[in-house]
Scaffold this motif. Structure first.
Motif, PDB file in Angstrom:
ATOM      1  N   ALA A  47      -5.144  34.406  -4.978  1.00 36.44           N
ATOM      2  CA  ALA A  47      -4.255  33.252  -5.817  1.00 36.44           C
ATOM      3  C   ALA A  47      -5.054  31.359  -5.128  1.00 36.44           C
ATOM      4  CB  ALA A  47      -2.808  33.249  -4.694  1.00 36.44           C
ATOM      5  N   TRP A  48      -5.126  31.295  -4.543  1.00 38.79           N
ATOM      6  CA  TRP A  48      -5.968  30.414  -4.731  1.00 38.79           C
ATOM      7  C   TRP A  48      -7.074  30.401  -5.781  1.00 38.79           C
ATOM      8  CZ3 TRP A  48     -11.739  29.697  -3.473  1.00 38.79           C
ATOM      9  CH2 TRP A  48     -12.194  27.710  -3.096  1.00 38.79           C
ATOM     10  N   ALA A  49      -8.127  31.050  -6.018  1.00 38.04           N
ATOM     11  CA  ALA A  49      -8.961  30.703  -7.175  1.00 38.04           C
ATOM     12  C   ALA A  49      -8.088  30.334  -8.193  1.00 38.04           C
ATOM     13  CB  ALA A  49     -10.175  32.073  -7.306  1.00 38.04           C
ATOM     14  N   VAL A  50      -6.726  31.188  -8.628  1.00 43.58           N
ATOM     15  CA  VAL A  50      -6.474  31.395  -9.363  1.00 43.58           C
ATOM     16  C   VAL A  50      -5.667  29.871 -10.294  1.00 43.58           C
ATOM     17  CG1 VAL A  50      -4.468  32.512 -11.101  1.00 43.58           C
ATOM     18  CG2 VAL A  50      -6.085  33.708  -9.840  1.00 43.58           C
ATOM     19  N   GLU A  51      -4.952  29.111  -8.709  1.00 38.53           N
ATOM     20  CA  GLU A  51      -4.188  28.142  -8.530  1.00 38.53           C
ATOM     21  C   GLU A  51      -5.367  26.894  -9.076  1.00 38.53           C
ATOM     22  OE1 GLU A  51      -2.093  27.963  -5.279  1.00 38.53           O
ATOM     23  OE2 GLU A  51      -0.626  29.765  -5.856  1.00 38.53           O
ATOM     24  N   ARG A  52      -6.852  27.004  -8.236  1.00 37.60           N
ATOM     25  CA  ARG A  52      -7.915  25.825  -8.633  1.00 37.60           C
ATOM     26  C   ARG A  52      -8.546  25.890  -9.722  1.00 37.60           C
ATOM     27  NH1 ARG A  52     -13.269  25.784  -8.372  1.00 37.60           N
ATOM     28  NH2 ARG A  52     -13.920  27.775  -7.971  1.00 37.60           N
ATOM     29  N   ILE A  53      -8.534  27.085 -10.464  1.00 36.10           N
ATOM     30  CA  ILE A  53      -8.665  26.406 -11.615  1.00 36.10           C
ATOM     31  C   ILE A  53      -7.654  26.364 -13.106  1.00 36.10           C
ATOM     32  CG2 ILE A  53      -9.318  28.468 -14.093  1.00 36.10           C
ATOM     33  CD1 ILE A  53     -11.709  28.048 -11.979  1.00 36.10           C
ATOM     34  N   GLN A  54      -6.431  26.270 -12.851  1.00 39.73           N
ATOM     35  CA  GLN A  54      -5.019  25.820 -13.323  1.00 39.73           C
ATOM     36  C   GLN A  54      -5.838  24.680 -13.141  1.00 39.73           C
ATOM     37  OE1 GLN A  54      -3.902  27.730 -15.674  1.00 39.73           O
ATOM     38  NE2 GLN A  54      -3.758  25.508 -16.271  1.00 39.73           N
ATOM     39  N   ARG A  55      -5.489  23.999 -11.634  1.00 39.56           N
ATOM     40  CA  ARG A  55      -5.766  22.497 -11.245  1.00 39.56           C
ATOM     41  C   ARG A  55      -6.365  21.508 -12.646  1.00 39.56           C
ATOM     42  NH1 ARG A  55      -5.783  23.523  -6.029  1.00 39.56           N
ATOM     43  NH2 ARG A  55      -7.870  23.501  -5.472  1.00 39.56           N
ATOM     44  N   LEU A  56      -7.933  22.535 -12.280  1.00 36.29           N
ATOM     45  CA  LEU A  56      -9.237  22.215 -12.508  1.00 36.29           C
ATOM     46  C   LEU A  56      -8.974  21.976 -13.865  1.00 36.29           C
ATOM     47  CD1 LEU A  56     -11.771  23.245 -10.229  1.00 36.29           C
ATOM     48  CD2 LEU A  56     -11.065  21.474 -10.816  1.00 36.29           C
ATOM     49  N   LYS A  57      -7.905  22.894 -15.070  1.00 40.95           N
ATOM     50  CA  LYS A  57      -8.158  22.773 -16.677  1.00 40.95           C
ATOM     51  C   LYS A  57      -6.576  22.307 -16.438  1.00 40.95           C
ATOM     52  CE  LYS A  57      -8.417  27.456 -17.607  1.00 40.95           C
ATOM     53  NZ  LYS A  57      -7.839  28.852 -17.952  1.00 40.95           N
ATOM     54  N   ASP A  58      -6.040  21.689 -15.834  1.00 43.97           N
ATOM     55  CA  ASP A  58      -4.202  20.561 -15.649  1.00 43.97           C
ATOM     56  C   ASP A  58      -5.254  19.329 -15.770  1.00 43.97           C
ATOM     57  OD1 ASP A  58      -2.971  22.599 -16.306  1.00 43.97           O
ATOM     58  OD2 ASP A  58      -2.048  22.307 -14.892  1.00 43.97           O
ATOM     59  N   ASP A  59      -6.619  19.069 -14.726  1.00 41.97           N
ATOM     60  CA  ASP A  59      -7.463  17.632 -15.078  1.00 41.97           C
ATOM     61  C   ASP A  59      -7.946  17.383 -16.144  1.00 41.97           C
ATOM     62  OD1 ASP A  59      -6.026  17.106 -12.562  1.00 41.97           O
ATOM     63  OD2 ASP A  59      -8.065  17.631 -11.221  1.00 41.97           O
ATOM     64  N   GLY A  60      -8.438  18.234 -16.989  1.00 44.77           N
ATOM     65  CA  GLY A  60      -9.390  18.465 -17.728  1.00 44.77           C
ATOM     66  C   GLY A  60     -10.371  18.313 -17.561  1.00 44.77           C
ATOM     67  N   TRP A  61     -10.985  18.921 -17.099  1.00 39.60           N
ATOM     68  CA  TRP A  61     -12.569  19.775 -16.693  1.00 39.60           C
ATOM     69  C   TRP A  61     -13.079  19.985 -18.116  1.00 39.60           C
ATOM     70  CZ3 TRP A  61     -16.108  16.719 -13.653  1.00 39.60           C
ATOM     71  CH2 TRP A  61     -15.204  15.560 -13.046  1.00 39.60           C
ATOM     72  N   ARG A  62     -13.671  19.668 -17.993  1.00 36.57           N
ATOM     73  CA  ARG A  62     -14.961  20.792 -20.071  1.00 36.57           C
ATOM     74  C   ARG A  62     -14.493  22.472 -19.359  1.00 36.57           C
ATOM     75  NH1 ARG A  62     -16.481  17.244 -24.208  1.00 36.57           N
ATOM     76  NH2 ARG A  62     -17.234  19.336 -25.182  1.00 36.57           N
TER      77      ARG A  62
END
Length: 148
Positions: A127-142
């Protein structure tokens, strides 16, 4: 085999680690780095630079095009800063500069569950890994945006 390269930004306050995919590019292809602080005064030149959340990487495009021809048998006209970064030929070692330091505490707390409750650990780490990647996507990291 991949090569890791470290660069300090032009103001000298921050450092980033780069990954050079398959050793296609030489570390000299990374010409300059601008952190969010020093990029504020830097105009983005799309012919030589790529931007990722206020970080700017400037590439030596003559050198990059030479590697495109000699190592990738690629038309040099198709080589541009976005391609170099997004295809991993000279990109962040992590999803973003400083990611390892940022996630250490979070990850260690979850890993601590491993011995006492393996099932909860697996659920939490996934869950942490999925949420972290989504957070990074939302922040716009390429790199996160391009990930699955």
């Amino acid at each position: 085999m991949c090569q890791e390269v470290r660069r300090t930004c032009s103001c000298g306050r921050k450092e980033a680690a780069f990954h050079l995919r398959d050793n296609v590019m030489d570390q000299k292809v990374i010409d300059r780095l601008f952190c969010p602080s020093c990029s504020a005064t830097q105009e983005l030149d799309k012919e030589t630079m790529v931007s990722d959340n206020d970080w700017i990487i400037e590439y030596d495009m003559d050198l990059a095009r030479m590697f495109a021809v000699t190592k990738l048998s690629m038309d040099p006209a198709h080589m541009n800063p976005e391609y170099i970064f997004d295809e991993g030929y000279a990109t962040w070692r992590e999803m973003y500069p400083g990611e390892t330091e940022d996630i250490t505490d979070e990850r260690n707390k979850i890993i601590a569950m491993k011995e006492s409750n393996p099932k909860e650990y697996l659920t939490a780490i996934n869950a942490w890994a999925v949420e972290r990647i989504q957070r990074l996507k939302d922040d716009g990291w390429r790199k996160a945006v391009r990930s699955c």
